[in-house]
Each structure stands twice: as structure tokens, then as C-alpha cells.
Design an enzyme around this catalytic site. Structure first.
Site: not given
Lengths: 525, 298
Positions: A171, A187, A256, A299, A301, A326
């Protein structure tokens, strides 16, 4: 006189020939008539020196043009302009998954539209292109690096950068430095290792490859229990990094670890996941790393833009790097050597036992995901996410879209934990702009947006541009957060705004839904 | 007062959760009215996990072929690779690059038929091409089970002490000030699965995945709003939308009315405010106990 004329001809001839191209040295000091990279420049500040539009006249900001994309094919939630357009020589280049457009930056006329064939990659979003010389570079959902002719959108080549069969998807807007095209991957559903690569701008071939997980024997490899865990440790690289030309270091936020929510099979800190790393841009060698979330299981990251600026810290002028991560904490580091300077929460969090000597939050093992759930702030969506932050050097303020969210984290894996191995059930979704004083980590002001979802831009006009979640684009006073202007567009802003000046007119351009909206002062129209 | 209650949250942050944690504002494209979090015209989907996997580019699995494959795999391969294919003495086949590149046996067929004798894997030369194709489908289904987190099953939630939960309900939680076990919460445990009940107990809003997929969801309790006009007139109703610039409601006669916030004072009575206040206070044990108590309300 003749000599002067000759000299002038010699000097200008190559410039005239290459006037529409983007030479790599231009990226070191981009003009205010351009926005030539994902973040506008290498610092990641998303702060423009332009001030034609400023706090005293922004109330009369009005629509300059609008461009609505069409024929983009892809269905679902990817069909939104999440990309930050780049603007070079009066042309905007931007993307949606499987699509690249070139549009006239003065009036929104379409110049060309490139379509990539339908494919099985994840179509969650596409964040933009890079440009070098007369070539455009973009990553596709199924993880090809594609090179297009900037004149007409014709494809020159495509080169695989990750294996879509393993559920990688791509992305990111590539980063151009000299003759390097830096690519990252995403991913994290099948426990793949993350990595960064540098690609040759002419051929697309690999110049260097850096694995998120250290090789056996390298520093950090001891933070994994065994080769099996390390080889499946995740750590994606899906957001564009920043670059210091003097140090020749690129700075990247790393994703992550995997399996995402189950830490039992990967005891240890799991370097370099959830870290900020500095790599030599020519060799891809790690120079330093700093982990903001040791042994993450939520999660979170650390892919948020590591913004670079020079400034005073405790009486000493330093080369600094800051990230609003995050996990809910704001970090300031010395970017020359990775020395930790400051850690401060920017939302209320409940997952730590405190801060260790290195400034790292210490995860509370009781807040790891559990079969019957743990109530954690922030949610896996994070206290911040990919929405571009901004830094205003004259104010010393770091701006971030922050979320004081809660979620229940469940462990679900039966037997061996693989993939996400759990999930969280989101409870609430607040979103505000926070202006953080980089010297103290204190929040100077907060501005409610209704939710989180768009990037930020600041300008020397003492303005901050943002989008709320009720379809408004707004400009606030960057010192106070007070709204000075707003308008309604057809959808919520989904990217970060950019600004540039052409023909003496300053434009602000945002993406909302499948459209670009450009604004300028009424007096200049 | 904040505008967060109705800030296009419905679909917005579902995408937060999708894929590599790349939070995304999917709802942007179709700026639907987010009040009550309902999206009535969205298509009905049976399986949220499958639908989301499809949007993320996940593979479609022939479930019958996968089950045939499982029945061949377990006796033939399970002893070394594990019945779930996660690996035992033999390698994990769920996240195997070789298997993930296979299409109906075109890659793994050779390995199965010839074995890997140097690594101790015998040859399975008697398996037919169809059987190998079914094994391949089974292994792809295992990878899909792992990679599609929206199909993960959450269970075993009831671990708390119902008596302590009742004490919390009537004590520190102050739940009893708005709710009653014999009134609005009578038989509540029969209406929701534990995971749904836990979420609604913590913060009574619909599951965003359900909302996104257009499933019938019980809307949250309406929010009452009163607007004081510059003239002194006071207008009350049910909140329809609130943001930084405007407030909209259905008044007592059912009419839609909106006001610019520049000229009015807005008073919102959000029934979820108390829940929000509790989020920062719950211990996990209190959460488990309170759920155990609600589970007794059959």
C-alpha cells in the site's frame, strides 16, 4: 557580454530540456511550487513555508476546482483517495488501489489514468506514488513495484517486491533517495517476516534488502526464542519513512510482531518489531534501532511517521526525531545515534507497568489478550495510526490525530497460535487533534474531530488543516486549535492535505471519497 | 460536550481493524447517515468473516473438497504434520510457502507422490490426482482459517464470580441507577451471545462488523437532546446528528430540525456516558464478574 550569453545558454539548456523532470537533488530542497514526495519533503513534517493563505484571511478560502475520479473499478473500501498526491511541475499524481492518475494541479483536468489489472492482493488502501526523473513509481495490492512514464502513464516495467501468495499486500508510497527507490511491505495474517528493500530506479532490481528480524548472531536476534519464531515474526514496513541527507540515514517505523495477539511462542522483546530504525540508505545496514513497544501483543505497529527536526532539548541543540506512536506514547530521540530523550503518554493508557530506564513502556502481562478478554486502551486501531502527523518548527508543536479508544482483546487460537491468533472487539472510536509540545510531551490543545481518519498539514500561515468525520474540511489556528474556516465536501477526508503555489496562487488540496478538492483565496481566483 | 457520538463511526473504524492494522476510513466513500449506526440498505451477508475475507482478497474455499481432503489428510499425514496441519515432527503446512503456491496439487503433488526420503517423508504414490487436489484444498482452508481473523471464534468468556458481579452492579458500577435485572435487563442473557453481551455491557453500541454487513442490529438507546435558541425558545427531541458546526434532531412531533451551533446552546443526555466513564475504571476481574452476573439473567 558574449561570454555571459554563452554561459547562460550552457546553464539553462539542460534545465530547459529537463524542465518537466524531477532530478534527485531537487528532493533535498523542494520548492514551494511543488509537493514532490509523500510527505512533501524528507523531514516528514508536512509543514509548508507558504503563508498566502493565513490565519487572518483563511475565512475567505473557497473552492478552486474539484476532480472526481471515475472508472476505477475496485469495489469496497479501497475506492477512496487515501493517497497523498505528489505535485511536480504543475501536475498532481495520486492513486487508489490498482489506479494512478495525473491531474492538472491548476484546474483539476485529467492528464492520464493508468489501470493495473484486477488481482488478488488486499485492496484496503493505496497511499501514493514516488517520482524520479521522468518516471513514476507505485506499489500494487499484489506487491509489484510498477514504473510508469510520467508523461503519459505508460507502464515501463513491473517487478515483484513481495509474495502475494503468502498474503503480503502493498500500500505504501515508495521513498526516492538519490538512485534508490525504497519499498516497504504489509500483511500480517500469516506470520511472514517484514523487510525493506532498495530498488534500482532504472531496472527495478534489488540494491539491498533489510530484514526486520535480525539474522542469527546479529544484535537483537537474542530477543527471539528460536529460529521458528524469528522467521515468522512479522514486523511490516507499510508506511513511508523519512531521511536525513547529512547523516545519510533513512528512518522507518516497523510494524507489530507475529503471531499478532499471542506472545507465548515468541517470548522476548521481538526486535525490531514495533521499533523505529535508522538504516544507511546506501547499504541498508542498521545503524541504530529503538523499540517503542517491547513484545507487543496488541497490533500496535510503530509505523507512524518518524518526523525529523532540529531543535533545542534541555538546553542543547540536537538533531531530533519524534513519533506519536500507536501504543499511546510520544517519543523523542536523538536521530544521529538513537539516544532516548523523552517518553510521554498522549492518551490515557492502561497497558503498562511503567517506563523503564531506556524510556520504553513496560507491558503489563495481565493486559495481554486472554481467552475471556482484557479491557485495554487503546484498541488495536491504536492511539494513532497511519493518518499523517505534522510538525510546526516555529511553534515546536507536534500534531497528531489521537484516539482515546477502548477494546476487549481476546485470545482465540486453539492449539498452536498462528496468524492473528486472537482479535479485539472495538468499543468506542473517538478522535481528536492533539498539539504536543515536543520538549515536554504535554498536550497544549485538543480539538475534537468526531473520530479519526485523516492526515494533518500545517503552514507558516499559522494554520492547521484537517478533516472531521462529518464531511468537513477545516482550518484551525495552529497555536490554539480554534476553528477559523470550514467547508463541507462530499465525503470524509481520507488522506493528508497538501499545499503548493502556482502562478502566485496558493492551493490546498485534499482527497475525500473518490474526489480531489482544491481551495484557494477568493481574491486570487 | 463532544461530537464523538455520531461522528460517522459506524463503518468508519471497522476498517481500523482490517488487515495489517491499517486503520481506514472506509465509510468515507458513502457518507451515509451514521445515526444509530445502521446501514439499512446494505446487502445481507451470511458470514461476516467470509465477506470480509473476500474484500481483502482472500481465497474462496470449496468447503466440500476441503472436508474430503481433511479425511484423507488426517490418517495419511496427520501423524507427522498434525491433524490440523500445524506441524509435529514434520513441518507446519499452514504457513508453508510451498503449499500456498499450490493449485490443486500442481506443486505439492510431486512431494506427496515421491516423498522426501532424505528428510524422512515416505512416498504416497497410491493417492490419486483428485485426492491430492482435495488435500491441497484442505491445506488452503487451514491457511484461510488462520488468516481470516473475522471468522475466529471467541469463547470461554464466563470466568467471573456472579455474586461479586451482582455486588459490582449494585455497588461500585452503579449500574442499578439506570438498569434493573427484572426490568430492562430481564432475560438479557437469552438475547445475546456472551461476547455480544460483554461488549454491550461495556459500551452499548452495535458490533461494527454487523453494521457494515447490513445485519439487523439493535440500535443503541436514543440520545435525548435539548437546544436552547437565542430567542430563549427551548426545543427538545431525539438526537439525529451532532458535529462541531451543527446539531440535528427529531422533535417531539417527529419533524427533522437542525440548528447552527453558533447560535444555540446544546444539552445532550447520552445514555452511554456512564458506560464511557466506567471504561477507565473497570478492572478485568470486575468486567468478568459483571458479565457472569448478567449471564444469570436467563
Amino acid at each position: 557580454m558574449r561570454v555571459w550569453t554563452l554561459a547562460l545558454v550552457l546553464l539553462t539548456a539542460p534545465v530547459v530540456l529537463r524542465a518537466q523532470e524531477l532530478p534527485p537533488e531537487t528532493l533535498l530542497k523542494p520548492g514551494t511550487d511543488s509537493w514532490p514526495t509523500y510527505n512533501g519533503d524528507y523531514s516528514g513534517q508536512r509543514h509548508s513555508p507558504l503563508h498566502q493563505i493565513n490565519a487572518s484571511n483563511v475565512a475567505s478560502l473557497s473552492s478552486a476546482w474539484m476532480y472526481r475520479a471515475s472508472n476505477y473499478g475496485a469495489a469496497g473500501f479501497g475506492s477512496v483517495i487515501k493517497s497523498t498526491p505528489i505535485e511536480v511541475n504543475g501536475v498532481l499524481y495520486f492513486t487508489m488501489p490498482d489506479n494512478v492518475w495525473a491531474v492538472d494541479a491548476r484546474n483539476g483536468r485529467e492528464v492520464w489514468h493508468y489501470k493495473y489489472p484486477p488481482n488478488e492482493g488486499g485492496h484496503i488502501g493505496q497511499r501514493g506514488v514516488a517520482m524520479l526523473g521522468s518516471w513514476i513509481y507505485t506499489e500494487t495490492p499484489d506487491c509489484n513495484l510498477v514504473s510508469l512514464n510520467a508523461k503519459n502513464g505508460q507502464e515501463r516495467w513491473r517487478k515483484p517486491i513481495a509474495d502475494v501468495k503468502l498474503e503480503y499486500f502493498c500500500t505504501m508510497a515508495p521513498l526516492v533517495v538519490g538512485n534508490h527507490i525504497i519499498t516497504g511491505v504489509g500483511g500480517d495474517s500469516l506470520d511472514n517476516p517484514g523487510y525493506l528493500e532498495s530498488r534500482d530506479p532504472e531496472t527495478g532490481e534489488v540494491q539491498w534488502h533489510w530484514n526486520t528480524e535480525p539474522n542469527p548472531g546479529e544484535p537483537g536476534s537474542e530477543s527471539w526464542p528460536d529460529a521458528e519464531a524469528r522467521n515468522h515474526g512479522g514486523g511490516m514496513t507499510w508506511m513511508t519513512g523519512t531521511y536525513d541527507p547529512d547523516l545519510r540515514l533513512i528512518y522507518w517505523g516497523i510494524g507489530n510482531p507475529n503471531p499478532v495477539h499471542a506472545g507465548v511462542g515468541r517470548k522476548g522483546d521481538n526486535l525490531w518489531t514495533c521499533s523505529i530504525v535508522a538504516l544507511n540508505v546506501d547499504t541498508g545496514k542498521l545503524v541504530w534501532g529503538y523499540q517503542v513497544s517491547p513484545h507487543d501483543t496488541h497490533d500496535w505497529d510503530a509505523t507512524q511517521t518518524p518526523i525529523l527536526f532540529d531543535g533545542e532539548f534541555q538546553g542543547k541543540r540536537r538533531k531530533l526525531l519524534a513519533q506519536a506512536s500507536r501504543n499511546g506514547f510520544f517519543f523523542v530521540l536523538d536521530r544521529s545515534n538513537g539516544e532516548h530523550l523523552l517518553t510521554a503518554p498522549f492518551i490515557h493508557t492502561n497497558w503498562t507497568l511503567g517506563i523503564n530506564a531506556k524510556g520504553q513502556p513496560i507491558p503489563n502481562p495481565n493486559k495481554e489478550p486472554a481467552r475471556d478478554g482484557t479491557l485495554v486502551s487503546p484498541s488495536s486501531n491504536g492511539a494513532s495510526n497511519w493518518f499523517a502527523p505534522s510538525f510546526n518548527p516555529s511553534a515546536g508543536l507536534f500534531y497528531v490525530v489521537a484516539s482515546e479508544s477502548y477494546s476487549v482483546f481476546y485470545l482465540t487460537a486453539e492449539g498452536k497460535a498462528e496468524g492473528f491468533a486472537g482479535r479485539d472487539d472495538f468499543l468506542n472510536y473517538p478522535g481528536t487533534i492533539k498539539a504536543i509540545d515536543y520538549k515536554t510531551g504535554e498536550t497544549r490543545w485538543t480539538h475534537d474531530l468526531g473520530g479519526m481518519g485523516s492526515g494533518l498539514l500545517t503552514t507558516a500561515g499559522n494554520l492547521l488543516f484537517a478533516g472531521d468525520t462529518s464531511g468537513h474540511i477545516l482550518a484551525t489556528d495552529s497555536m490554539t486549535g480554534k476553528t477559523l474556516w470550514h467547508t463541507t465536501v462530499s465525503a470524509n477526508q481520507a488522506n493528508g492535505a497538501i499545499t503548493y503555489e502556482l502562478d502566485g496562487k496558493q492551493y490546498v488540496v485534499v482527497g475525500a471519497g473518490d474526489s480531489l478538492f482544491a481551495f484557494a483565496l477568493a481574491a486570487t481566483q | 460536550m463532544s461530537n464523538r457520538y455520531f461522528g460517522a463511526v459506524a463503518v468508519l473504524l471497522l476498517f481500523a481493524s482490517l488487515s495489517s492494522g491499517q486503520a481506514d476510513q472506509a465509510a468515507n466513500a458513502n457518507k451515509q447517515k451514521p445515526a444509530n449506526g445502521q446501514q439499512k440498505d446494505a446487502p445481507q451477508k451470511e458470514n461476516a468473516g467470509d465477506a470480509l475475507a473476500a474484500m481483502m482478497g482472500g481465497a474462496h474455499i470449496d468447503k466440500e473438497a476441503a472436508e474430503r481432503g481433511r479425511k484423507i489428510f488426517v490418517p495419511a499425514c496427520g501423524f507427522c504434520h498434525g491433524n490440523d496441519a500445524h506441524g509435529k515432527s514434520g513441518p507446519d503446512l499452514v504457513r508453508s510457502a510451498l503449499v500456498l503456491h499450490d493449485n490443486k496439487g500442481d506443486v505439492i503433488g510431486l512431494v506427496i507422490r515421491n516423498g522426501r526420503l532424505e528428510r524422512g517423508m515416505p512416498a504416497f504414490s497410491a493417492l490419486s490426482a483428485e485426492q491430492i487436489a482435495d488435500i491441497s484444498t484442505f491445506l488452503h482452508s487451514r491457511a484461510a482459517d488462520v488468516s481470516n481473523r473475522f471468522a475466529y471464534k471467541i469463547g470461554d468468556l464466563i470466568t467471573g464470580d456472579a455474586q461479586k458481579g451482582a455486588a459490582f452492579f449494585h455497588g461500585d458500577g452503579q449500574c442499578g441507577s439506570c438498569h434493573s435485572a427484572t426490568g430492562d435487563l430481564a432475560h438479557v442473557a437469552t438475547k445475546y451471545e456472551p461476547v455480544e453481551l460483554q461488549r454491550r455491557m461495556l459500551y452499548p453500541a452495535p458490533n461494527l462488523i454487523d453494521v457494515f454487513l447490513g445485519r439487523a442490529v439493535k440500535p443503541p438507546a436514543p440520545t435525548k437532546v435539548a437546544v436552547q435558541l437565542a430567542s430563549g425558545e427551548r426545543v427538545s427531541g431525539t438526537l439525529d446528528h451532532l458535529d462541531e458546526f451543527s446539531v440535528a434532531m427529531r422533535d417531539s412531533a417527529g419533524w427533522y430540525r437542525s440548528f447552527s451551533r453558533e447560535s444555540v446552546t446544546v444539552d445532550v443526555q447520552d445514555p452511554r456516558a456512564a458506560h464511557e466513564g466506567l471504561l477507565a475504571k473497570y478492572t478485568d476481574q470486575e468486567m468478568h464478574d459483571a458479565l457472569a452476573y448478567l449471564e444469570t439473567l436467563k
